[in-house]
Write a protein that holds these residues in place. Structure first.
Motif, PDB file in Angstrom:
ATOM      1  N   THR A  65       0.776  -1.041   0.145  1.00 23.44           N
ATOM      2  CA  THR A  65       0.485   0.323   0.055  1.00 23.44           C
ATOM      3  C   THR A  65       0.943   1.541   0.094  1.00 23.44           C
ATOM      4  OG1 THR A  65      -1.672  -0.939   1.197  1.00 23.44           O
ATOM      5  CG2 THR A  65      -2.095   1.754   1.124  1.00 23.44           C
ATOM      6  N   GLY A  66       0.667   2.081  -0.954  1.00 19.53           N
ATOM      7  CA  GLY A  66       1.411   3.167  -1.085  1.00 19.53           C
ATOM      8  C   GLY A  66       1.068   4.517  -0.846  1.00 19.53           C
ATOM      9  N   ILE A  67       1.182   5.764   0.102  1.00 22.77           N
ATOM     10  CA  ILE A  67       0.634   6.653   0.180  1.00 22.77           C
ATOM     11  C   ILE A  67       1.134   7.467  -0.386  1.00 22.77           C
ATOM     12  CG2 ILE A  67      -0.430   8.517   2.212  1.00 22.77           C
ATOM     13  CD1 ILE A  67      -0.559   5.553   3.684  1.00 22.77           C
ATOM     14  N   ILE A  68       0.641   8.740  -1.367  1.00 23.03           N
ATOM     15  CA  ILE A  68       1.287   9.465  -1.655  1.00 23.03           C
ATOM     16  C   ILE A  68       0.071  11.061  -2.026  1.00 23.03           C
ATOM     17  CG2 ILE A  68       0.842   8.990  -4.443  1.00 23.03           C
ATOM     18  CD1 ILE A  68       3.933   9.525  -4.642  1.00 23.03           C
ATOM     19  N   PRO A  69       0.942  12.003  -1.765  1.00 24.07           N
ATOM     20  CA  PRO A  69       0.495  13.097  -1.622  1.00 24.07           C
ATOM     21  C   PRO A  69       0.519  14.157  -3.311  1.00 24.07           C
ATOM     22  CG  PRO A  69       2.845  13.984  -0.976  1.00 24.07           C
ATOM     23  CD  PRO A  69       2.089  12.591  -0.985  1.00 24.07           C
ATOM     24  N   ASP A  70      -0.480  14.857  -3.510  1.00 30.00           N
ATOM     25  CA  ASP A  70      -1.263  14.624  -5.019  1.00 30.00           C
ATOM     26  C   ASP A  70      -0.035  15.359  -5.823  1.00 30.00           C
ATOM     27  OD1 ASP A  70      -3.404  14.959  -7.244  1.00 30.00           O
ATOM     28  OD2 ASP A  70      -3.406  17.164  -6.816  1.00 30.00           O
ATOM     29  N   PHE A  71       0.676  16.297  -5.045  1.00 32.98           N
ATOM     30  CA  PHE A  71       1.860  16.952  -6.103  1.00 32.98           C
ATOM     31  C   PHE A  71       2.686  16.280  -6.383  1.00 32.98           C
ATOM     32  CE2 PHE A  71       3.240  17.388  -1.929  1.00 32.98           C
ATOM     33  CZ  PHE A  71       4.955  17.535  -2.081  1.00 32.98           C
ATOM     34  N   LEU A  72       3.344  15.138  -5.217  1.00 37.47           N
ATOM     35  CA  LEU A  72       4.519  14.425  -6.108  1.00 37.47           C
ATOM     36  C   LEU A  72       4.438  12.881  -6.299  1.00 37.47           C
ATOM     37  CD1 LEU A  72       6.448  12.984  -2.375  1.00 37.47           C
ATOM     38  CD2 LEU A  72       7.045  14.603  -4.438  1.00 37.47           C
ATOM     39  N   GLN A  73       2.695  13.145  -6.990  1.00 35.68           N
ATOM     40  CA  GLN A  73       2.020  11.672  -8.036  1.00 35.68           C
ATOM     41  C   GLN A  73       2.664  12.506  -9.685  1.00 35.68           C
ATOM     42  OE1 GLN A  73       1.371   8.744  -7.706  1.00 35.68           O
ATOM     43  NE2 GLN A  73      -0.360   8.433  -9.134  1.00 35.68           N
ATOM     44  N   LYS A  74       1.675  13.981  -9.024  1.00 32.74           N
ATOM     45  CA  LYS A  74       2.020  14.979 -10.711  1.00 32.74           C
ATOM     46  C   LYS A  74       3.151  14.363 -10.913  1.00 32.74           C
ATOM     47  CE  LYS A  74      -2.809  17.469  -9.480  1.00 32.74           C
ATOM     48  NZ  LYS A  74      -2.543  17.867  -9.186  1.00 32.74           N
ATOM     49  N   LEU A  75       4.315  14.927 -10.295  1.00 31.49           N
ATOM     50  CA  LEU A  75       5.454  14.512 -10.558  1.00 31.49           C
ATOM     51  C   LEU A  75       5.663  13.521 -11.596  1.00 31.49           C
ATOM     52  CD1 LEU A  75       7.130  16.340  -8.162  1.00 31.49           C
ATOM     53  CD2 LEU A  75       6.832  17.567 -10.219  1.00 31.49           C
ATOM     54  N   GLU A  76       5.018  12.387 -11.430  1.00 35.46           N
ATOM     55  CA  GLU A  76       4.996  11.338 -11.619  1.00 35.46           C
ATOM     56  C   GLU A  76       6.237  10.355 -11.594  1.00 35.46           C
ATOM     57  OE1 GLU A  76       6.244  11.803 -15.631  1.00 35.46           O
ATOM     58  OE2 GLU A  76       4.417  12.054 -16.183  1.00 35.46           O
ATOM     59  N   VAL A  77       5.972  10.343 -10.004  1.00 34.30           N
ATOM     60  CA  VAL A  77       7.273   9.878  -9.143  1.00 34.30           C
ATOM     61  C   VAL A  77       6.490   8.405  -8.400  1.00 34.30           C
ATOM     62  CG1 VAL A  77       8.847  11.512  -9.076  1.00 34.30           C
ATOM     63  CG2 VAL A  77       7.139  11.196  -6.949  1.00 34.30           C
ATOM     64  N   GLY A  78       4.909   8.244  -8.333  1.00 37.12           N
ATOM     65  CA  GLY A  78       4.390   7.401  -7.729  1.00 37.12           C
ATOM     66  C   GLY A  78       4.728   6.356  -8.297  1.00 37.12           C
ATOM     67  N   HIS A  79       4.136   4.613  -7.809  1.00 32.06           N
ATOM     68  CA  HIS A  79       4.462   3.959  -8.474  1.00 32.06           C
ATOM     69  C   HIS A  79       3.457   3.156  -9.400  1.00 32.06           C
ATOM     70  CE1 HIS A  79       5.169  -0.090  -8.822  1.00 32.06           C
ATOM     71  NE2 HIS A  79       6.641  -0.400  -7.811  1.00 32.06           N
ATOM     72  N   HIS A  80       2.983   3.195 -10.000  1.00 35.37           N
ATOM     73  CA  HIS A  80       1.105   2.248 -10.598  1.00 35.37           C
ATOM     74  C   HIS A  80       1.677   1.082 -10.300  1.00 35.37           C
ATOM     75  CE1 HIS A  80       0.666   6.578 -12.137  1.00 35.37           C
ATOM     76  NE2 HIS A  80       2.430   6.731 -12.237  1.00 35.37           N
ATOM     77  N   GLY A  81       2.047   0.486  -9.897  1.00 30.70           N
ATOM     78  CA  GLY A  81       1.647  -1.377 -10.130  1.00 30.70           C
ATOM     79  C   GLY A  81       1.642  -1.671  -9.281  1.00 30.70           C
ATOM     80  N   LEU A  82       1.169  -0.838  -7.842  1.00 34.42           N
ATOM     81  CA  LEU A  82       0.898  -1.410  -5.957  1.00 34.42           C
ATOM     82  C   LEU A  82      -0.308  -2.264  -5.859  1.00 34.42           C
ATOM     83  CD1 LEU A  82       1.964   1.320  -4.724  1.00 34.42           C
ATOM     84  CD2 LEU A  82       3.873  -0.305  -5.330  1.00 34.42           C
ATOM     85  N   THR A  83      -0.370  -2.910  -5.013  1.00 35.77           N
ATOM     86  CA  THR A  83      -1.452  -3.154  -4.276  1.00 35.77           C
ATOM     87  C   THR A  83      -2.539  -2.413  -4.310  1.00 35.77           C
ATOM     88  OG1 THR A  83      -0.945  -5.140  -3.659  1.00 35.77           O
ATOM     89  CG2 THR A  83      -2.785  -5.070  -2.980  1.00 35.77           C
TER      90      THR A  83
END
Length: 195
Positions: A65-83
């Motif tokens: 389970t990943g928990i990321i703030p929206d602004f970091l997600q928009k910078l494309e550092v979020g992982h897209h293959g998580l549960t």
């Protein structure tokens, strides 16, 4: 008291650091968590030690389970293959959600963000807002300066010596899981000596 977590949050770097042992230890920890059926909760990134842990837990059939703030997600550092990926409005909400979703915390090598998360979760424990275990995984003596800083707060008269009981120190993954058998109780003086 013995501790059997269903989920663990790992605070760690968005970079891999200069010593390859940091990544190797992250892989060992991830594999052990997956084998033990422990959900891995973290900051949701796809890079650095964070990304290594996520990939390794998933590769070994574990839940992430990943928990990321929206602004970091928009910078494309979020992982897209998580549960599961939870996107929050702020860093504060991210930390609160990581806390709520975790039975305990492991601190691996990392930078200022890792320090921030670690000190906040220890402060909350000092204030008796939780009694969850915090394990500092001191791979290659990375966290020796952290321990020296805690000692300095005690020696300088700004902390009770019992603050050392807010966390355990482990040198490797095996010691992390061994330390779950002896999580110390926090002395009430850790809080009351400041009041």
């Amino acid at each position: 008291m013995s501790f059997k977590p269903k989920s663990l949050c790992v605070f760690c770097g968005s970079r891999v650091g200069n010593d390859p042992e940091y990544v190797l230890e992250a892989k060992r920890l991830a594999k052990k968590m997956a084998e033990e059926g422990i959900e891995f909760v973290y900051g949701g990134g796809s890079i650095g030690i964070m990304g290594t842990l996520a990939e390794e837990v998933l590769a070994n059939g574990g839940r992430v389970t990943g928990i990321i703030p929206d602004f970091l997600q928009k910078l494309e550092v979020g992982h897209h293959g998580l549960t599961e990926l939870i996107v929050t409005d702020s860093m504060h909400e991210r930390k609160r959600t990581m806390f709520e979703r975790s039975d305990g915390f492991i601190v691996m090598p990392g930078g200022l963000g890792t320090l921030d998360e670690t000190f906040e979760i220890l402060t909350w424990k000092q204030l008796r807002l939780h009694d969850k275990p915090v394990i500092v995984l001191d791979c290659k003596d990375y966290w020796k300066p952290f321990e020296q800083l805690v000692d300095a707060t005690i020696e300088g008269g700004f902390a009770h010596e019992g603050v050392k009981g807010l966390y355990n120190v482990a040198k490797n993954t095996d010691e992390v899981f061994e330390s779950f058998k002896t999580i110390p109780s926090v002395q009430k003086e850790v809080l009351t000596s400041h009041l």
